[in-house]
Design an enzyme around this catalytic site. Sequence first.
Site, PDB file in Angstrom:
ATOM      1  N   TRP A  85       0.856  -1.197   0.000  1.00 57.18           N
ATOM      2  CA  TRP A  85       0.000   0.000   0.000  1.00 57.18           C
ATOM      3  C   TRP A  85       0.887   1.241   0.000  1.00 57.18           C
ATOM      4  O   TRP A  85       1.850   1.326   0.752  1.00 57.18           O
ATOM      5  CB  TRP A  85      -0.895  -0.028   1.234  1.00 57.18           C
ATOM      6  CG  TRP A  85      -1.963   1.024   1.251  1.00 57.18           C
ATOM      7  CD1 TRP A  85      -1.976   2.170   1.987  1.00 57.18           C
ATOM      8  CD2 TRP A  85      -3.186   1.023   0.513  1.00 57.18           C
ATOM      9  NE1 TRP A  85      -3.113   2.888   1.760  1.00 57.18           N
ATOM     10  CE2 TRP A  85      -3.890   2.209   0.846  1.00 57.18           C
ATOM     11  CE3 TRP A  85      -3.760   0.142  -0.409  1.00 57.18           C
ATOM     12  CZ2 TRP A  85      -5.125   2.527   0.309  1.00 57.18           C
ATOM     13  CZ3 TRP A  85      -4.996   0.460  -0.945  1.00 57.18           C
ATOM     14  CH2 TRP A  85      -5.661   1.643  -0.589  1.00 57.18           C
ATOM     15  N   TYR A 120      -1.910  -2.840   8.427  1.00 60.14           N
ATOM     16  CA  TYR A 120      -2.560  -3.646   9.471  1.00 60.14           C
ATOM     17  C   TYR A 120      -1.911  -5.019   9.610  1.00 60.14           C
ATOM     18  O   TYR A 120      -1.941  -5.628  10.682  1.00 60.14           O
ATOM     19  CB  TYR A 120      -4.046  -3.797   9.143  1.00 60.14           C
ATOM     20  CG  TYR A 120      -4.878  -4.289  10.296  1.00 60.14           C
ATOM     21  CD1 TYR A 120      -5.286  -3.416  11.305  1.00 60.14           C
ATOM     22  CD2 TYR A 120      -5.268  -5.628  10.384  1.00 60.14           C
ATOM     23  CE1 TYR A 120      -6.051  -3.863  12.369  1.00 60.14           C
ATOM     24  CE2 TYR A 120      -6.034  -6.084  11.448  1.00 60.14           C
ATOM     25  CZ  TYR A 120      -6.420  -5.195  12.438  1.00 60.14           C
ATOM     26  OH  TYR A 120      -7.169  -5.644  13.495  1.00 60.14           O
ATOM     27  N   GLU A 121      -1.312  -5.513   8.529  1.00 60.95           N
ATOM     28  CA  GLU A 121      -0.677  -6.834   8.540  1.00 60.95           C
ATOM     29  C   GLU A 121       0.763  -6.799   9.049  1.00 60.95           C
ATOM     30  O   GLU A 121       1.376  -7.856   9.252  1.00 60.95           O
ATOM     31  CB  GLU A 121      -0.704  -7.444   7.136  1.00 60.95           C
ATOM     32  CG  GLU A 121      -2.068  -7.850   6.635  1.00 60.95           C
ATOM     33  CD  GLU A 121      -2.969  -6.672   6.266  1.00 60.95           C
ATOM     34  OE1 GLU A 121      -4.163  -6.706   6.623  1.00 60.95           O
ATOM     35  OE2 GLU A 121      -2.466  -5.713   5.638  1.00 60.95           O
ATOM     36  N   HIS A 151     -11.177   5.501   9.712  1.00 56.76           N
ATOM     37  CA  HIS A 151     -10.324   4.352   9.392  1.00 56.76           C
ATOM     38  C   HIS A 151      -8.861   4.637   9.713  1.00 56.76           C
ATOM     39  O   HIS A 151      -8.139   3.782  10.245  1.00 56.76           O
ATOM     40  CB  HIS A 151     -10.488   4.004   7.906  1.00 56.76           C
ATOM     41  CG  HIS A 151      -9.704   2.808   7.464  1.00 56.76           C
ATOM     42  ND1 HIS A 151      -8.469   2.911   6.865  1.00 56.76           N
ATOM     43  CD2 HIS A 151      -9.979   1.485   7.547  1.00 56.76           C
ATOM     44  CE1 HIS A 151      -8.015   1.706   6.590  1.00 56.76           C
ATOM     45  NE2 HIS A 151      -8.901   0.818   6.994  1.00 56.76           N
ATOM     46  N   PHE A 176       9.214   0.987  14.536  1.00 57.54           N
ATOM     47  CA  PHE A 176       7.978   1.530  13.953  1.00 57.54           C
ATOM     48  C   PHE A 176       8.358   2.460  12.801  1.00 57.54           C
ATOM     49  O   PHE A 176       8.637   3.644  13.011  1.00 57.54           O
ATOM     50  CB  PHE A 176       7.187   2.277  15.025  1.00 57.54           C
ATOM     51  CG  PHE A 176       5.884   2.858  14.537  1.00 57.54           C
ATOM     52  CD1 PHE A 176       4.795   2.053  14.284  1.00 57.54           C
ATOM     53  CD2 PHE A 176       5.748   4.224  14.330  1.00 57.54           C
ATOM     54  CE1 PHE A 176       3.584   2.582  13.849  1.00 57.54           C
ATOM     55  CE2 PHE A 176       4.557   4.775  13.896  1.00 57.54           C
ATOM     56  CZ  PHE A 176       3.468   3.946  13.652  1.00 57.54           C
ATOM     57  N   ARG A 190       8.817  13.701   4.286  1.00 56.62           N
ATOM     58  CA  ARG A 190       9.424  12.785   5.256  1.00 56.62           C
ATOM     59  C   ARG A 190       9.989  11.512   4.623  1.00 56.62           C
ATOM     60  O   ARG A 190      10.475  10.631   5.349  1.00 56.62           O
ATOM     61  CB  ARG A 190       8.372  12.414   6.311  1.00 56.62           C
ATOM     62  CG  ARG A 190       7.998  13.583   7.202  1.00 56.62           C
ATOM     63  CD  ARG A 190       6.664  13.370   7.896  1.00 56.62           C
ATOM     64  NE  ARG A 190       6.371  14.447   8.850  1.00 56.62           N
ATOM     65  CZ  ARG A 190       5.915  15.648   8.519  1.00 56.62           C
ATOM     66  NH1 ARG A 190       5.698  15.943   7.244  1.00 56.62           N
ATOM     67  NH2 ARG A 190       5.691  16.573   9.428  1.00 56.62           N
TER      68      ARG A 190
END
Length: 247
Positions: A85, A120-121, A151, A176, A190
Amino acid sequence: ISSHFSNCFISIQHSESSIMPSHRITSILTICLMCLTTVTAFAPLPVFTTPRNPTSSSLNGAESEVDFAPLDGTTIRVGIIRTRWNKPHVDNLVSGIRTALGSCNVTTTNIFETEVPGAYELPYAARLLALSKTVDAVICVGVLIKGETMHFEYICEAVSGGIMNVGLQTSIPTVFGVLTCLDEEQVVKRSTGTNNHGESWGKTAVEMALLRRDAFGDMMKPQKMGFGVAEVLDGGKKKKSEGIGFF
């Protein structure tokens, strides 16, 4: 407020003078004014905030930096888990990570990279890789951009908490590396040029891997990297899987 009560006072005098003595009316209004004074004394003052100045260095998080001492990651193995994504932006971030790892003497053979559909994965894949005990650190890389619904908030909270828990539960440093931005312009600032956050994520992975090694010693000497190195049964005999990745 005082003018409003003055009007009330005049109205009460005209309407109630025939049925109530004037001194009673005055007493009632005096009590009302005393109550009003008490209430307004404790009322919060209006708050006036100045608009945020996007050019202010104190508020411009895109330009913040972390200082790193020289790091030697010659023997450090790093796993990169990236999302498909927002691929163009993630590509830039991963490029920054690899540049930083190279500057820390991490060899390309000691870098394992795989991908998942979305942010999310990331925590689940990171946990699997950490539990494989084939890497010294894991970097989760993705980009989340605010949309019209909630969301964005739900995914950000779930992913950040999940990635943190992987590190705490497995004792494998898990970085992260997910940008959480309000628009694409913030992402570009960024993930490109001299402000590519991927570079600090790469150095963070090496530093934390060295910290873990100082604490526990060199506990891992795997022959292969990735998910396909577990021992499997073959006719009752154990052997090492030859594959690398999920298979």
